[in-house]
Structure formats: C-alpha cells, structure tokens
Design an enzyme around this catalytic site. Structure first.
Site, PDB file in Angstrom:
ATOM      1  NE  ARG A  11     -12.752   0.434   3.992  1.00 47.46           N
ATOM      2  CZ  ARG A  11     -13.768   0.166   3.210  1.00 47.46           C
ATOM      3  NH1 ARG A  11     -14.630  -0.754   3.529  1.00 47.46           N
ATOM      4  NH2 ARG A  11     -13.939   0.826   2.099  1.00 47.46           N
ATOM      5  CB  CYS A  12      -7.717   1.402  11.650  1.00 48.89           C
ATOM      6  SG  CYS A  12      -6.213   1.770  10.759  1.00 48.89           S
ATOM      7  CD  GLU A  32      -9.069   4.464   7.277  1.00 51.52           C
ATOM      8  OE1 GLU A  32      -8.105   3.710   7.409  1.00 51.52           O
ATOM      9  OE2 GLU A  32      -9.137   5.553   7.846  1.00 51.52           O
ATOM     10  CD  GLN A  45      -2.902  -1.033   2.441  1.00 47.67           C
ATOM     11  OE1 GLN A  45      -3.237  -2.088   2.977  1.00 47.67           O
ATOM     12  NE2 GLN A  45      -3.333   0.138   2.885  1.00 47.67           N
TER      13      GLN A  45
HETATM   14  N1  MCN Z   1     -13.554   9.692  -3.093  1.00 45.52           N
HETATM   15  C1  MCN Z   1     -14.390  10.583  -3.736  1.00 45.52           C
HETATM   16  N2  MCN Z   1     -14.786  11.719  -3.088  1.00 45.52           N
HETATM   17  C2  MCN Z   1     -14.393  11.989  -1.815  1.00 45.52           C
HETATM   18  C3  MCN Z   1     -13.563  11.074  -1.143  1.00 45.52           C
HETATM   19  C4  MCN Z   1     -13.145   9.931  -1.818  1.00 45.52           C
HETATM   20  O1  MCN Z   1     -14.774  10.321  -4.871  1.00 45.52           O
HETATM   21  N3  MCN Z   1     -14.786  13.105  -1.197  1.00 45.52           N
HETATM   22  C5  MCN Z   1     -13.053   8.489  -3.771  1.00 45.52           C
HETATM   23  C6  MCN Z   1     -11.544   8.593  -3.988  1.00 45.52           C
HETATM   24  O2  MCN Z   1     -11.157   9.356  -5.039  1.00 45.52           O
HETATM   25  C7  MCN Z   1     -11.140   7.138  -4.038  1.00 45.52           C
HETATM   26  C8  MCN Z   1     -12.080   6.508  -3.028  1.00 45.52           C
HETATM   27  O3  MCN Z   1     -13.229   7.364  -2.960  1.00 45.52           O
HETATM   28  O4  MCN Z   1     -11.339   6.640  -5.317  1.00 45.52           O
HETATM   29  C9  MCN Z   1     -11.446   6.386  -1.615  1.00 45.52           C
HETATM   30  O5  MCN Z   1     -10.786   7.585  -1.355  1.00 45.52           O
HETATM   31  P1  MCN Z   1     -10.095   8.022   0.023  1.00 45.52           P
HETATM   32  O6  MCN Z   1     -11.128   8.274   1.023  1.00 45.52           O
HETATM   33  O7  MCN Z   1      -9.152   9.104  -0.317  1.00 45.52           O
HETATM   34  O8  MCN Z   1      -9.295   6.749   0.512  1.00 45.52           O
HETATM   35  P2  MCN Z   1      -7.982   6.097  -0.133  1.00 45.52           P
HETATM   36  O9  MCN Z   1      -8.079   6.094  -1.588  1.00 45.52           O
HETATM   37  O10 MCN Z   1      -6.788   6.664   0.507  1.00 45.52           O
HETATM   38  O11 MCN Z   1      -8.166   4.599   0.295  1.00 45.52           O
HETATM   39  C10 MCN Z   1      -7.800   4.153   1.580  1.00 45.52           C
HETATM   40  C11 MCN Z   1      -8.966   3.582   2.340  1.00 45.52           C
HETATM   41  C12 MCN Z   1      -8.445   2.721   3.425  1.00 45.52           C
HETATM   42  S1  MCN Z   1      -7.367   3.417   4.530  1.00 45.52           S
HETATM   43  C13 MCN Z   1      -8.775   1.393   3.502  1.00 45.52           C
HETATM   44  S2  MCN Z   1      -8.208   0.520   4.828  1.00 45.52           S
HETATM   45  C14 MCN Z   1      -9.599   0.800   2.486  1.00 45.52           C
HETATM   46  C15 MCN Z   1     -10.458   1.765   1.781  1.00 45.52           C
HETATM   47  O12 MCN Z   1      -9.809   2.868   1.427  1.00 45.52           O
HETATM   48  N4  MCN Z   1      -9.179  -0.261   1.792  1.00 45.52           N
HETATM   49  C16 MCN Z   1      -9.866  -0.639   0.654  1.00 45.52           C
HETATM   50  N5  MCN Z   1     -11.313   1.263   0.863  1.00 45.52           N
HETATM   51  C17 MCN Z   1     -10.991   0.125   0.191  1.00 45.52           C
HETATM   52  N6  MCN Z   1     -11.698  -0.263  -0.897  1.00 45.52           N
HETATM   53  C18 MCN Z   1     -11.296  -1.347  -1.593  1.00 45.52           C
HETATM   54  N7  MCN Z   1     -12.010  -1.721  -2.678  1.00 45.52           N
HETATM   55  N8  MCN Z   1     -10.204  -2.070  -1.239  1.00 45.52           N
HETATM   56  C19 MCN Z   1      -9.482  -1.746  -0.140  1.00 45.52           C
HETATM   57  O13 MCN Z   1      -8.401  -2.437   0.184  1.00 45.52           O
HETATM   58 CU1  CUN Z   2      -5.255   1.336   8.817  1.00 48.64          CU
HETATM   59  S1  CUN Z   2      -6.426   0.418   7.385  1.00 48.64           S
HETATM   60 MO1  CUN Z   2      -6.333   1.705   5.857  1.00 48.64          MO
HETATM   61  O1  CUN Z   2      -5.681   2.931   6.883  1.00 48.64           O
HETATM   62  O2  CUN Z   2      -5.064   1.104   4.942  1.00 48.64           O
END
Ligand code: MCN
Ligand code: CUN
Length: 781
Positions: free
Chosen positions: A365-366, A735, A219
């Site tokens: 997802r924490c 998360e 990741q």
């Molecule tokens: N997004 C959006 N509008 C927002 C916020 C987010 O359209 N206001 C979209 C983003 O552009 C992205 C998705 O939603 O495509 C998730 O965005 P974000 O909240 O920025 O999170 P990350 O991309 O950093 O993903 C990490 C988060 C974590 S920490 C875990 S744990 C987790 C999760 O995402 N693991 C996942 N969702 C998951 N989903 C899938 N399918 N697989 C995982 O392993």
């Molecule tokens: Cu700690 S679960 Mo997500 O933050 O990769």
C-alpha cells in the site's frame, strides 16, 4: 424510469461481490483443482549468504509419489535459472551459484500430493559453504563488504543506483539564507503486506496445443502475461493468465515470484497441471517486503516559512533490485516528499544497496515510495514546529500550498491537480476539538499524565500513468474498459485491472450506472482473465479508479452518444432535440415522448437507423493526462503510561479528500483498512534480521499484525475537491490511509513526550522504546 432507482456515483451500494464471499463461495487459486494435477513445494535456503557446492536430489527423487525434483541447474538448461525483475535487474529463480538471502528458492519437488512434496524437501542434500552476510545497506557500502552480486558482470560493489531529483543549487541557497535549519534522521523499517491469502498458482500447459493457462494470484495479469512471454519465450497468444478471486494483495501480488515460474516450467516439462501454494512463512520471508528506507531530511525555515527541503536516502533493496516502479525513477515517486507544503526548493539524493535480504521494494500500500516520503515530511514538519516553538497545526497551515495555487508545480516536478489542504485540516481539527484538547493536554500534564496529539496532513500521488513518463518494465501505464450492452439492456464491463478486495464489481458498475443509466445490478464487471478482458497494467498504486475508472466513464459516454443516435431514430426526432436524463432520452419540451436506455439497447440489435452499425459496445484505452493527488489530515490522540511505556490510542480522526466518491461506504472501508495498517506499522509490524541474516518475523507470532482487539476506533470526515482532469472528478483512495497515518500515530506518541525534549521515536514504536525515551526525558515512573 425514475432516476432515483439508478444508483450511480455517490451511493453506498452494497458490495455485489460480498454475496459470494460471505457464503464461502469465492473462487481462489487454491480452490482450483484440475484432473491429474501435481503439487509443487519449494526448498528454501537456511543461510542468508552461502556458496552452493552441490545439490544431491537422489534421495528425494526416490521417494514414492515424487514425480520430479527441479534444481537451478535444470532451470538453467532451459535458460530459466534467472529472470528479469520489474526494475530491470535479474533475480534467481532457483539458486545455482550462491544463495543470497534466507528463504531463497533453491530447489523444488513436484509430487502427487503436497505432503509427499514437503517430505521430499527434507531429503534434498545441499552442500552450502556459508559466507559472511550483509544485513544493512550501510554495511553493504563499506569498502570491504562481501560482494553479493558477484555473478553480475561489472558489478564490483553492492551499490545499485545513485539518483537525484530537484534543484541542488536552489536548495543550497535556501539553506544558506535560512534563519533556522531543522533536521531529522529516521528509518522506515521493513514490513510486509501479509494478505490473508498467500501467493500461489496452478500452471496448466497443454502438451498437445502448447497453450499455457496459469491461474495465479496476480494484481496485474496482463503485464504478467507479457513478462511470461518474454521470460519463458512462450508465444504470448498461447498464454492465458487467470487471476481468480484474490484474498488481499496490498502490493504483495505485483511481482512475479520464482514459484510461478518453476510451476509453469514443471507443467511444461511434465505435461500435467502443477499447483504451487505458498505457506505463511514462505510468504513472509521471501516475497515483496516493503520500505526498509533510511532517511535524513532537513528543512530550511525563514520567517516561519519553509524555504527548502533536502533529503538523503539509503534504500535496502535486498539481494535483487525488484522494486515495482516506473523505470525513470530509481527511488519510486519519493520526490513527492515536499508533500502538502509550498516549498520553493528541494533536492533528493537516493542510493540503493544490495543486502542479503529478500527482495521486494515498493509493495504494501505504498504508491511507489510515497509512503516513506509522506512519513518523512510529516515527521520533519512536526519536529520543525517544536524547534520553532509554534503549534504544529498552525505551522502546517502557514506552509500549505494554497487552494488558489492549483494546479501547483512542486519543486521536484509534480503537477498537483487540485487540493484544498486548509479545508481538510480545519475539518479535522474541528472534529477533534483541537483547542479544548490542547488545554486538556496541558492540565493532564500538570497531573502527571502524558497525552499526545499527532497530526499528519499528507498528499499522495496516485493513478499511474500518463504513459509518457510512467511504465512498468517498459509497458506504458494506461488502462482499459470494454463495455457491451446486450439487447435486453443488461451489460458486461471488462477491465484490465484486478480487484483484490477493493470492490470493483460494485464501484465500476456504478460508474456505468451514472454515465449510461443502467442500474449497477444490471452491469456485470469482469476482471482478471487475459483472454477475456482488454489489456491493462493492473491494480496497484491506487490506479484503478484514476485510470480504469476514467476509461469506464469514457466508454460509457461513447455508448451514450451512439444511444442518442438510436433514440432520435426511435423518437423520430433529431439528436439535438433530445435531452438526457440518467437512464432515458426525452424530446425537449415534450417529456412524455421518451425512450429508456433499455429500449435503445434493444433497438441497437433490432431497429437501427440506416447506416448505423448494429450493437451497443466498445472499448476505450485511457492514458491519463496526469496523476491524481488525494490528500487529507489525520489526527491521533494517545496517552502514554509513564510506568510501562505503553501507549493507547484514544482517538483517530481522519479527513480524506479523494475527489468525487463513487461509493462512500467502500471508500470508508478502504480508509479504515488503511488506518489499521498504518497503526500496525507504527506500533508493531517489523521484519528484522540478526547479524547472520536470519529473518526474525517469519510467522505471525513474531511478525505482529493488529487484530480487532488492538485496532482503535476511527472517526471519519470528508472534503471533496474533484480532480479537474478525471472524467468524473475521482482520485484514488486505496492507499491513502496507509500512506498518511503512520506519521500521525508516531507524531502523537512523540508529542506526549515533546515538552521534555523528545523529538524522535523509531517505528515500530514499541513500549520498550517509549520506556527508554521516558527515562531519557526523566518522565519514567
Ligand atoms: N473508490 C471510490 N471513489 C473514489 C476512489 C475509489 O468509490 N474516489 C473505490 C474504487 O472504485 C474501488 C476502491 O474505492 O472500489 C479503491 O479504489 P482505488 O483507489 O482506485 O484503488 P484500486 O482499486 O486501484 O486498489 C489498489 C489499492 C492498493 S494499491 C492497495 S496496495 C490496496 C488497496 O487498494 N490493496 C487492497 N486496498 C485494498 N483493499 C483490499 N480489500 N484488499 C487489498 O489487497
Ligand atoms: Cu505498492 S502496494 Mo498497492 O500499490 O498494490
């Protein structure tokens, strides 16, 4: 060009990546096959705690097809028997002196095939001398507890840290002045992220050039490269980490695991590529578990208002303290525990202990222990409402931080960027038909049926940095975006983060579309190859949108500024005379005189004004001024069977506010996934241990995940409170539902029994536990 064709922010653009995933054309680590590749399998300890007297590898080494058998002793010769963890502790790569949890890596076989390697594991003779196992942190901190980390200089007991946050004096005073004190003791059990794809790598060290390419389930490929350089002493510029498609991470793929290190060392020593693919049991018993948090919370209440919050925590960290979290905060960001409430004084006391269990810490997802904090405060507030005899929704409304109080500084020092908690709550209650439902609950009770309504109004803190306060292993938590627009107006966006299923290839292209007017299908998003993307800290803690999303918006705007200069040249006017309408520049007052971003891109390589550098590209490193604070209200309705203790989810209403939504469909997908995980955690997911430290939950027969069959239906709603400091107003959402929903499910089951005095049920809320509570309350039938 008609602007409606450019599907930027706010459009549910279909996921670009799905075209290959649904056709089986993804490229996962196990799909990578290199010429001459060998296979590595790990021997794991059957004991939770045992001294290793000797390891005899001769029978295994003699098996035809076996190339090498690796032990801790061999690793030690290369200074690799131990490695640093993300929390500054050390972790055994292959055990030398002792094994400290069941499933710990003891030796490895490298062979021509997986089958030979697996067979050879059974031929390794390890002489173990079993030691008493420590399986709870309470036991670990007893004076006569066996010392788990006896190899650590100066470590005389099993305590890892003691940490405090908030203002003790002010909190004590709030409690002294309170007219009611409510307390709750609860345990957030150990659970596991369980991505569909387990961990694995293909390490390919080229003996001629010394270049090490490691394809791995990561990741955070850039951070991992730096750590590899530090741990293995390899020159960083000769290491290339490639994180190909990932079949789910959920936090499981943040740490560096022994398998990666041993495979890389083996490839280095043998001069051939080495593949290690973890099996399901290996994944469940040895990698990044989550939670295992014993919590006590107390609320001081005066005149119906919460005036103080006190919490004490005891964290079970397993044999190695390996939490992935900012180094400043020993209990992650748990001190966000004041949640959505305006609590003037709070104090957090946290202790961590070693036990004979697998290390892990904050994964699943924490967002850095925020899950545990959110669970505690939402359970506590519910309990307080019962004790005070007020409606739990009303009690929350009365105690919310008010919209006009933002930016709001919490008692433990977080600066909440924006929020409108009453709005999210109101919408959720409306969708639920709360008042009618309360009446129905009352009537049902008269008929002897038990309906429960559970609410959780969570607040999260996601999007780490800023770099001044937040780091991983000392690396400041910024992130980056590199955008290159080619002459024909098609673009490549390279990012330091790494999607594991979140849909980055689609959503980040939409940010470019919004800011630079190039449609998402013309923007290719690249992630996961350290040779090919700018440095970044990776995807976890829902930080991709808050940090890399901001970087993408900023670099797009920078290119738009340059595009304006070129457009002025093309239209023979001054920059001030130009108006930007998504995808094109117009001369003010002369709408027919315009040029598209595609024309400008071509001109950037063919027809430039004097003194302007060629090309249309750039990179931006974004250090966010603050975290983002998404929030929402989840409401769950359940019915409890008085004859069996079984509970069925009737309804789930989830209102989320993650600021501006880039892709509403993807956001909803994230929320539904999280609500499913929250349900799994609340209802069935549990990794437990017997007194000898044997892991119970080592396969999917014992460790239960909800399938489509058990998963309830979800009714979603949204409010939009933009983040004031994020360039496009977006907050993270990846998360939220896993963080916020477990308390809603548990609150619902407790609510069904609350009128008979039941205040608490421990997760996972199994029918056994509910049955016992029904009996205690005299409600069993
Ligand atoms: N997004 C959006 N509008 C927002 C916020 C987010 O359209 N206001 C979209 C983003 O552009 C992205 C998705 O939603 O495509 C998730 O965005 P974000 O909240 O920025 O999170 P990350 O991309 O950093 O993903 C990490 C988060 C974590 S920490 C875990 S744990 C987790 C999760 O995402 N693991 C996942 N969702 C998951 N989903 C899938 N399918 N697989 C995982 O392993
Ligand atoms: Cu700690 S679960 Mo997500 O933050 O990769």
């Amino acid at each position: 060009m008609a602007t409606t064709e450019i599907r930027g922010i706010g459009h549910s653009v279909e996921r670009k990546e799905d075209a290959r995933f649904i056709r089986g054309k993804g490229n996962y680590v196990d799909d990578i096959k290199l010429p001459g590749m060998l296979h590595l399998e790990l021997l794991r300890s059957p004991f939770a705690h045992a001294r290793i007297n000797s390891i005899d590898t001769s029978r295994a080494a003699a098996l035809p097809g076996v190339i090498a058998v690796v032990t801790g002793e061999l690793m030690a010769q290369h200074n690799l028997a131990w490695m640093p963890t993300l929390s500054g502790d050390t972790q055994a790569v292959l055990a030398t002196d002792k094994v400290r949890f069941q499933g710990q890596e003891v030796a490895a076989v490298v062979a021509e095939s997986v089958y030979v390697a697996k067979d050879a594991l059974e031929l390794i003779d390890v002489d173990y001398e079993p030691l008493p196992a420590v399986t709870t942190p309470q036991q670990a901190l007893e004076a006569d507890a066996p010392l788990i980390r006896d190899e650590k200089e100066g470590q005389t007991d099993n305590r890892i840290y003691h940490w405090e946050a908030g203002d003790k004096e002010a909190t004590d005073k709030a409690f002294a002045d309170a007219d009611k004190v409510v307390s709750l003791e609860t345990f957030y059990p150990r659970c596991h992220p369980s991505p569909l794809e387990c961990c694995g790598c293909v390490a390919d060290v080229n003996p001629a050039t010394g270049e090490a390419t490691v394809y791995m389930t990561s990741q955070a490929p850039h951070a991992h490269r730096t750590l590899f350089a530090i741990v293995a002493g390899l020159p960083e510029h000769k290491i290339r980490i490639v994180s190909p498609d990932i079949g789910g991470g959920f936090g499981n793929k943040v740490p560096i695991y022994p398998g990666y290190v041993v495979a890389t060392a083996a490839s280095l020593l043998l001069g051939r590529p080495v593949k290690w693919i973890e099996d399901r049991t290996g994944n469940l018993i040895s990698t990044g578990y989550a939670r295992d948090y014993h919590m006590r919370g107390e609320l001081a209440v005066k005149d119906g208002r919460i005036t103080g919050l006190r919490t004490t925590l005891l964290s079970d960290n397993g044999a190695f303290y390996a939490d992935a979290q900012p180094t400043k905060f020993r209990a992650g960001l748990f001190h966000i525990v004041t949640g959505s409430y305006d609590i003037p004084a709070a104090h957090v006391v946290a202790d961590g202990a070693y036990t004979n269990k697998a290390p892990g810490g904050v994964a699943y997802r924490c967002s850095f222990r925020v899950t545990e904090a959110s669970y505690l405060i939402e359970r506590l507030v519910q309990t307080a409402a019962y004790e005070l005899g007020v409606d739990p929704a009303e009690f929350r409304m009365d105690n919310f931080i008010k919209p006009e109080q933002f930016p709001y500084e919490s008692a433990t020092g977080f600066l909440y960027d924006s929020g409108d908690y009453p709005a999210a709550m109101k919408l959720a209650l409306e969708k639920l038909g709360y008042d009618d439902l309360k009446r129905e609950q009352e009537e049902a009770r008269k008929e002897g049926r038990l309906i429960g309504i559970g609410i959780a109004s969570f607040t999260e803190v996601v999007g780490a940095g800023h770099g001044k306060d937040y780091d991983i292993a000392g690396l400041r938590m910024f992130d980056s975006a590199e955008l290159r627009v080619h002459p024909t107006g098609k673009a490549i966006l390279k990012l330091g983060v790494r999607s594991q299923g979140q849909g980055h290839e689609t959503t980040f292209a939409q940010i470019v579309a919004e800011e630079l007017g190039i449609p998402p299908e013309d923007v290719e998003v690249r992630e996961g190859d350290t040779d090919n993307t700018p440095y970044g800290l990776g995807t976890y803690a829902s930080r991709s949108t808050p940090v890399a999303g901001a970087a993408t918006a900023v670099i797009s705007r920078k290119l738009r500024d340059k595009a304006r200069t070129i457009a002025a040249h093309l239209l023979e006017t001054s920059e001030d005379d130009l108006e930007w309408e998504k995808g094109a520049f117009h001369v003010k007052g002369a709408p027919d005189r315009s040029t598209t971003i595609q024309d400008v891109a071509f001109a950037a390589y063919t027809n430039l004004p004097d003194g302007v550098e060629a090309g249309l590209e750039g990179v931006h490193y974004y250090d966010p001024p603050n975290m983002t604070f998404p929030f929402g209200t989840y409401a769950v309705v359940v019915e409890v069977d008085r004859g069996t203790g079984e509970w069925k989810v009737k309804r789930v209403v989830a209102v989320d506010d993650c600021g501006v939504r880039i892709n509403p469909m993807i956001v909803e997908g994230q929320i539904m996934g999280g609500l499913t995980e929250g349900f799994g955690i609340a209802a069935m997911e549990l990794i437990t241990f017997d007194e000898e430290g044997n892991c119970i939950g080592a396969n999917f027969m014992d460790y239960l995940l909800p399938t489509a069959w058990e998963t309830p239906e979800f009714e979603l709603g949204e409010t939009v409170t933009p983040s004031p400091h994020h360039p496009i107003g977006a907050k993270g959402v990846g998360e939220s539902a896993t963080v916020g929903s477990p308390a809603a499910y548990v609150n619902a089951v407790v609510d069904a029994l609350a009128h008979a005095g039941i205040r608490n049920l421990e997760m996972p809320v199994t029918s056994d536990k509910v049955w016992a509570a029904l009996q205690e309350a005299g409600l069993a039938e």
